[in-house]
Design an enzyme around this catalytic site. Sequence first.
Site, PDB file in Angstrom:
ATOM      1  N   ARG A  98      -4.977  -7.748  -6.894  1.00 52.59           N
ATOM      2  CA  ARG A  98      -5.964  -7.681  -5.799  1.00 52.59           C
ATOM      3  C   ARG A  98      -7.337  -7.753  -6.445  1.00 52.59           C
ATOM      4  NH1 ARG A  98      -6.148  -3.890  -0.463  1.00 52.59           N
ATOM      5  NH2 ARG A  98      -4.566  -5.447   0.045  1.00 52.59           N
ATOM      6  N   HIS A 125      -5.236 -13.780   1.973  1.00 56.31           N
ATOM      7  CA  HIS A 125      -4.322 -12.630   1.919  1.00 56.31           C
ATOM      8  C   HIS A 125      -2.921 -13.125   2.316  1.00 56.31           C
ATOM      9  CE1 HIS A 125      -3.042  -8.626   1.652  1.00 56.31           C
ATOM     10  NE2 HIS A 125      -3.668  -8.055   2.645  1.00 56.31           N
ATOM     11  N   GLN A 128       0.110 -10.788   3.400  1.00 58.55           N
ATOM     12  CA  GLN A 128      -0.101 -10.247   4.741  1.00 58.55           C
ATOM     13  C   GLN A 128       0.371 -11.242   5.804  1.00 58.55           C
ATOM     14  OE1 GLN A 128      -1.789  -7.185   5.716  1.00 58.55           O
ATOM     15  NE2 GLN A 128      -0.837  -7.806   7.614  1.00 58.55           N
ATOM     16  N   ASP A 218      -9.186  -8.328  12.796  1.00 56.24           N
ATOM     17  CA  ASP A 218      -9.342  -7.683  11.485  1.00 56.24           C
ATOM     18  C   ASP A 218     -10.750  -7.079  11.464  1.00 56.24           C
ATOM     19  OD1 ASP A 218      -9.153  -6.956   8.782  1.00 56.24           O
ATOM     20  OD2 ASP A 218      -9.408  -8.993   8.010  1.00 56.24           O
TER      21      ASP A 218
HETATM   22  N1   CP Z   1      -3.331  -4.807   5.096  1.00 50.29           N
HETATM   23  C1   CP Z   1      -3.520  -4.430   3.823  1.00 50.29           C
HETATM   24  O1   CP Z   1      -3.505  -5.233   2.892  1.00 50.29           O
HETATM   25  O2   CP Z   1      -3.704  -3.094   3.674  1.00 50.29           O
HETATM   26  P1   CP Z   1      -4.133  -2.324   2.348  1.00 50.29           P
HETATM   27  O3   CP Z   1      -5.570  -2.676   2.069  1.00 50.29           O
HETATM   28  O4   CP Z   1      -3.957  -0.879   2.695  1.00 50.29           O
HETATM   29  O5   CP Z   1      -3.249  -2.752   1.216  1.00 50.29           O
HETATM   30  N1  NVA Z   2     -10.388  -8.582   5.538  1.00 49.23           N
HETATM   31  C1  NVA Z   2     -10.038  -7.275   5.035  1.00 49.23           C
HETATM   32  C2  NVA Z   2      -8.555  -7.135   4.916  1.00 49.23           C
HETATM   33  C3  NVA Z   2      -8.088  -5.794   4.406  1.00 49.23           C
HETATM   34  C4  NVA Z   2      -6.592  -5.700   4.282  1.00 49.23           C
HETATM   35  C5  NVA Z   2     -10.714  -7.055   3.682  1.00 49.23           C
HETATM   36  O1  NVA Z   2     -10.718  -7.968   2.851  1.00 49.23           O
HETATM   37  O2  NVA Z   2     -11.241  -5.953   3.476  1.00 49.23           O
END
Ligand code: CP
Ligand code: NVA
Length: 303
Positions: A98, A125, A128, A218
């Site tokens: 990440r 992502h 997801q 989101d």
């Molecule tokens: N949706 C998601 O990726 O959640 P986290 O940031 O908690 O991993």
């Molecule tokens: N768009 C959000 C998704 C979190 C899972 C971010 O990048 O913070």
Amino acid sequence: MADYLSVTDFSSEEMEELWSMTDRLKANPLNNLLNGKNVLLLFEKPSTRTRVSFEVGVNQLGGSPIYMDASTSQLSRGEPVEDTGRTLDRYVDMVVARVYKHEDLVKLALSMEKPVINALSDLEHPCQIMADLYTIREKLGGIKGKKITFIGDGSNNVCTSLILGSALAGASIVVASPPGYEPKKAVVGMASELSANSVKVTGDPVSAVSDADVIYTDVFTSMGQEKEREQRLATFLPKYQVNQQLMKAAPEGSLFMHCLPAHHGEEVTREVLYGSHSVVFDQAENRLHVQKAIMLKLFNRKV
Ligand code: CP
Ligand code: NVA
């Protein structure tokens, strides 16, 4: 070995194959297919779902997860991503990363033989969205021909993967965003190449939900954009909030989806988040099952 950095790294046939594997893994969660495999989770940003679902998933497949917070690694003291990758390649069998910058993920993947999985970057992502499309398939009995509506920041990582993933899966998507937060032109172009007329962009959330099978939102401010929070709130609210009034304009049987974490009272109200349309915790659960299938696929294992 293959990596999974973008939702487009699997073909539509491979997506179907992954979801069938997921059905079998969900029915029989434990096996030993990753026995002896060490999977490193390298995270530059906070996480609840992604971290825990990957750690539990690796354990359920008989492998060993290792978590490393990037801020405690030598990356935080300036060691190049490529040297980090070359080193990790000698220790572990897979890296789930990440990162802030997608280009760092690409550098990591290029510097390693072992597979790298995108656990969220500023661009995409994919884990997801692979899980979310599986959830839609599970709840609505299929994904082809379904109409997905995304309300909010159409330029963010989740929406980008949703646009591309929907096109691959044969669904259509309408994105309702304020000016300046529309999906990137290159993303719409790529989705149109995958499936003609699969994406529409609008500034009107009410008409966008009117015939939707799925309403997805989101956060307005993604990780790494915190300095823009006040300005974003002023731009997105009240028009782009998913609330009961907006859900009244949507079909009776439509699903409400959110990748979580949700900011209550911002992009979604508590009534909708916990209401009858919402499947947000089923989405969270399916992260676990789908990611196990993704890992097995990258290791060329089948269930
Ligand atoms: N949706 C998601 O990726 O959640 P986290 O940031 O908690 O991993
Ligand atoms: N768009 C959000 C998704 C979190 C899972 C971010 O990048 O913070």
